[in-house]
Motif scaffolding. Structure first.
Motif, PDB file in Angstrom:
ATOM      1  N   MET A   1       0.834  -1.232  -0.067  1.00 30.77           N
ATOM      2  CA  MET A   1       0.118   0.058  -0.048  1.00 30.77           C
ATOM      3  C   MET A   1       0.973   1.188   0.018  1.00 30.77           C
ATOM      4  SD  MET A   1      -2.767   1.186   2.683  1.00 30.77           S
ATOM      5  CE  MET A   1      -3.602  -0.558   2.781  1.00 30.77           C
ATOM      6  N   SER A   2       0.618   2.137  -0.991  1.00 31.31           N
ATOM      7  CA  SER A   2       1.525   3.423  -0.811  1.00 31.31           C
ATOM      8  C   SER A   2       1.103   4.266   0.192  1.00 31.31           C
ATOM      9  CB  SER A   2       1.081   4.030  -2.309  1.00 31.31           C
ATOM     10  OG  SER A   2      -0.132   4.805  -2.410  1.00 31.31           O
ATOM     11  N   ASP A   3       2.053   5.459   0.360  1.00 37.80           N
ATOM     12  CA  ASP A   3       1.994   6.144   1.421  1.00 37.80           C
ATOM     13  C   ASP A   3       0.846   6.818   1.513  1.00 37.80           C
ATOM     14  OD1 ASP A   3       4.329   5.311   2.533  1.00 37.80           O
ATOM     15  OD2 ASP A   3       5.510   6.910   1.938  1.00 37.80           O
ATOM     16  N   ASP A   4       0.255   7.246   0.253  1.00 35.96           N
ATOM     17  CA  ASP A   4      -0.787   8.153  -0.041  1.00 35.96           C
ATOM     18  C   ASP A   4      -2.159   7.355   0.316  1.00 35.96           C
ATOM     19  OD1 ASP A   4       0.505  10.383  -0.637  1.00 35.96           O
ATOM     20  OD2 ASP A   4       0.143  10.351  -2.809  1.00 35.96           O
TER      21      ASP A   4
ATOM     22  N   HIS B   1       4.109  24.559  13.613  1.00 35.54           N
ATOM     23  CA  HIS B   1       2.683  24.784  13.090  1.00 35.54           C
ATOM     24  C   HIS B   1       3.071  24.847  11.696  1.00 35.54           C
ATOM     25  CE1 HIS B   1       0.078  24.813  16.612  1.00 35.54           C
ATOM     26  NE2 HIS B   1       1.089  25.608  17.220  1.00 35.54           N
ATOM     27  N   THR B   2       1.731  24.919  10.980  1.00 36.83           N
ATOM     28  CA  THR B   2       1.797  25.264   9.533  1.00 36.83           C
ATOM     29  C   THR B   2       1.993  26.801   9.576  1.00 36.83           C
ATOM     30  OG1 THR B   2      -0.488  25.451   9.430  1.00 36.83           O
ATOM     31  CG2 THR B   2       0.435  23.189   8.898  1.00 36.83           C
ATOM     32  N   PRO B   3       2.631  27.191   8.406  1.00 42.49           N
ATOM     33  CA  PRO B   3       2.795  28.594   8.092  1.00 42.49           C
ATOM     34  C   PRO B   3       1.422  29.198   8.353  1.00 42.49           C
ATOM     35  CG  PRO B   3       3.776  27.449   6.329  1.00 42.49           C
ATOM     36  CD  PRO B   3       2.997  26.550   7.030  1.00 42.49           C
TER      37      PRO B   3
ATOM     38  N   ASP C   1       0.461  15.166  10.406  1.00 43.83           N
ATOM     39  CA  ASP C   1       1.968  15.386   9.906  1.00 43.83           C
ATOM     40  C   ASP C   1       1.924  15.613   8.472  1.00 43.83           C
ATOM     41  OD1 ASP C   1       2.990  15.544  12.304  1.00 43.83           O
ATOM     42  OD2 ASP C   1       3.823  13.541  12.168  1.00 43.83           O
ATOM     43  N   ALA C   2       1.076  14.903   7.689  1.00 46.86           N
ATOM     44  CA  ALA C   2       1.090  14.699   6.245  1.00 46.86           C
ATOM     45  C   ALA C   2       0.519  16.229   5.961  1.00 46.86           C
ATOM     46  CB  ALA C   2       0.233  13.864   5.811  1.00 46.86           C
ATOM     47  N   ARG C   3      -0.678  16.599   6.292  1.00 49.20           N
ATOM     48  CA  ARG C   3      -1.218  17.892   5.901  1.00 49.20           C
ATOM     49  C   ARG C   3      -0.419  19.132   6.506  1.00 49.20           C
ATOM     50  NH1 ARG C   3      -7.453  17.466   7.966  1.00 49.20           N
ATOM     51  NH2 ARG C   3      -8.014  15.569   6.806  1.00 49.20           N
ATOM     52  N   ARG C   4       0.504  18.984   7.643  1.00 49.67           N
ATOM     53  CA  ARG C   4       1.408  20.216   7.708  1.00 49.67           C
ATOM     54  C   ARG C   4       2.399  20.081   6.660  1.00 49.67           C
ATOM     55  NH1 ARG C   4       0.726  18.192  13.005  1.00 49.67           N
ATOM     56  NH2 ARG C   4       2.810  17.145  13.035  1.00 49.67           N
ATOM     57  N   LEU C   5       3.009  18.813   6.228  1.00 43.51           N
ATOM     58  CA  LEU C   5       4.094  19.023   5.241  1.00 43.51           C
ATOM     59  C   LEU C   5       3.424  19.454   3.888  1.00 43.51           C
ATOM     60  CD1 LEU C   5       6.765  17.851   4.002  1.00 43.51           C
ATOM     61  CD2 LEU C   5       5.673  15.480   3.768  1.00 43.51           C
ATOM     62  N   ARG C   6       2.127  19.021   3.465  1.00 43.73           N
ATOM     63  CA  ARG C   6       1.637  19.980   2.409  1.00 43.73           C
ATOM     64  C   ARG C   6       1.390  21.224   2.638  1.00 43.73           C
ATOM     65  NH1 ARG C   6      -1.447  14.941   2.061  1.00 43.73           N
ATOM     66  NH2 ARG C   6      -3.248  15.781   3.465  1.00 43.73           N
ATOM     67  N   GLU C   7       1.158  21.784   3.605  1.00 46.75           N
ATOM     68  CA  GLU C   7       0.908  23.130   3.667  1.00 46.75           C
ATOM     69  C   GLU C   7       2.328  23.780   3.693  1.00 46.75           C
ATOM     70  OE1 GLU C   7      -1.536  25.082   4.059  1.00 46.75           O
ATOM     71  OE2 GLU C   7      -2.781  23.441   3.890  1.00 46.75           O
ATOM     72  N   GLU C   8       3.444  23.291   4.263  1.00 41.91           N
ATOM     73  CA  GLU C   8       4.704  23.665   4.287  1.00 41.91           C
ATOM     74  C   GLU C   8       5.111  23.904   2.706  1.00 41.91           C
ATOM     75  OE1 GLU C   8       6.819  25.109   6.408  1.00 41.91           O
ATOM     76  OE2 GLU C   8       6.190  24.720   8.240  1.00 41.91           O
ATOM     77  N   MET C   9       5.163  22.902   1.921  1.00 42.46           N
ATOM     78  CA  MET C   9       5.403  22.861   0.414  1.00 42.46           C
ATOM     79  C   MET C   9       4.792  23.842  -0.321  1.00 42.46           C
ATOM     80  SD  MET C   9       7.966  20.955   0.639  1.00 42.46           S
ATOM     81  CE  MET C   9       8.228  21.561   2.317  1.00 42.46           C
TER      82      MET C   9
ATOM     83  N   GLY D   1      -4.614  29.337   1.083  1.00 37.29           N
ATOM     84  CA  GLY D   1      -5.177  28.201   1.509  1.00 37.29           C
ATOM     85  C   GLY D   1      -6.566  28.739   2.121  1.00 37.29           C
ATOM     86  N   HIS D   2      -7.219  27.777   2.935  1.00 33.79           N
ATOM     87  CA  HIS D   2      -8.593  27.768   3.507  1.00 33.79           C
ATOM     88  C   HIS D   2      -8.249  27.416   4.855  1.00 33.79           C
ATOM     89  CE1 HIS D   2     -13.032  27.393   2.707  1.00 33.79           C
ATOM     90  NE2 HIS D   2     -12.894  27.721   3.811  1.00 33.79           N
TER      91      HIS D   2
END
Length: 301
Positions: A1-4, A282-284, A78-86, A95-96
């Motif tokens: 199973m992939s990470d996503d 925190h996310t930005p 953690d995955a959501r924070r990573l996406r927000e950082e990128m 964002g929203h």
């Protein structure tokens, strides 16, 4: 199973634990119920344990499911924070933001959102009215990004906070009411007065009930609502009396045939502020929101 795919299955588990119903959980994620059931079973196969008690309907999480839920929330966060950082590195602050707010703080939520969007116009907002317990549940389940609630009256758990203001109170009544026109009132002045108040699930109502109790009296409540607009309308139309935070009361009095009288409190009122899940980092956008809250906050006494 992939990470996503693994993260998608963990989000299904979070939704199922929140909704406690396969159909509602699937609907909240925009997938079919069979897809959600298949996803949960695939997650169980991947982890080698049973996560969900099943019968004719959802029966709760197993002990292994409860432990997995803790990890799921951490991993998905953690995955959501990573996406927000990128996204921040590519596009700047955008964002929203979804914020859940206790009803008595909605004017402050509007003030904070306006100040924030003035500095960061590429961030959009959804502001929802909820009670304090619902806000904590929504934060835990990633249904909102932040909340505005009481900071020191009931337990918050492991969160980041930014003070906004302290509540002080006022009585709203019609201009011809016997309480109108006075410079100030005590809780005892409301003895026997027909009141309309927020519903008991609201922390503000519990605070008011405590104040009445400490004054040695019970409020005579004839109408309850979770809407402050309904309370103001009942004061205007039915000649009832209500107690609300004074800054909100000022807004509700504007343009209405209502009078507002300060209500004395013997100690500093409860503090209200921004609440966000504790994260490092925190996310930005959440960092910027906490900073914005600190900038618009009222002076602390």
């Amino acid at each position: 199973m992939s990470d996503d795919r693994m993260i998608a299955k963990l989000e299904m588990l979070i939704a199922l634990a929140r909704e406690k119903h396969f159909g509602r959980a699937a609907e909240s994620l925009g997938v079919t119920q069979p897809s959600l059931s298949t996803g949960i079973r695939q997650l169980e196969d991947q982890l080698g344990v049973k996560l969900v008690l099943r019968g004719s309907r959802y029966g709760g999480l197993t002990p292994e499911g409860q432990r997995t839920l803790i990890w799921a929330r951490r991993i998905v966060g953690d995955a959501r924070r990573l996406r927000e950082e990128m996204r921040f590195s590519r596009e700047g602050l955008s964002g929203h933001l979804r914020i859940a707010v206790i009803p008595t703080a909605l004017t402050w939520a509007s003030h904070l959102a306006s100040a924030f969007r003035g500095a960061h116009p590429n961030v959009n907002f959804t502001i929802l009215s909820r009670n304090s317990a619902e806000i904590l549940d929504m934060l835990e389940n990633f249904d909102v990004d932040a909340g505005i609630s009481y900071l020191d009256n009931e337990p918050l758990g492991h969160v980041s906070t930014a003070f906004l203001y302290r509540e002080t109170y006022a009585v709203l009544c019609r201009p011809e009411h016997r309480l109108a026109g006075q410079k100030g009132l005590d809780w005892s002045d409301l003895a026997g007065e027909p009141l309309c108040l927020l519903t008991p699930d609201m922390q503000n109502r519990r605070i008011i009930n405590k104040a009445f109790m400490e004054a040695g009296m019970q409020p005579k409540t004839v109408l309850e609502s979770n809407s402050t607009v309904v309370l103001a309308s009942q004061v205007e139309e039915a000649n009832l009396v209500t107690v609300l935070p004074d800054q909100l009361a000022c807004r509700l009095v504007s343009g209405r045939d209502l009078a507002m009288v300060p209500l004395a409190i013997g100690e500093p009122g409860p503090s209200v502020g921004l609440v966000a899940p504790w994260q490092e980092p925190h996310t930005p956008v959440i960092r910027a929101l906490l900073d914005a809250a600190a900038k618009v906050a009222a002076p602390q006494d």
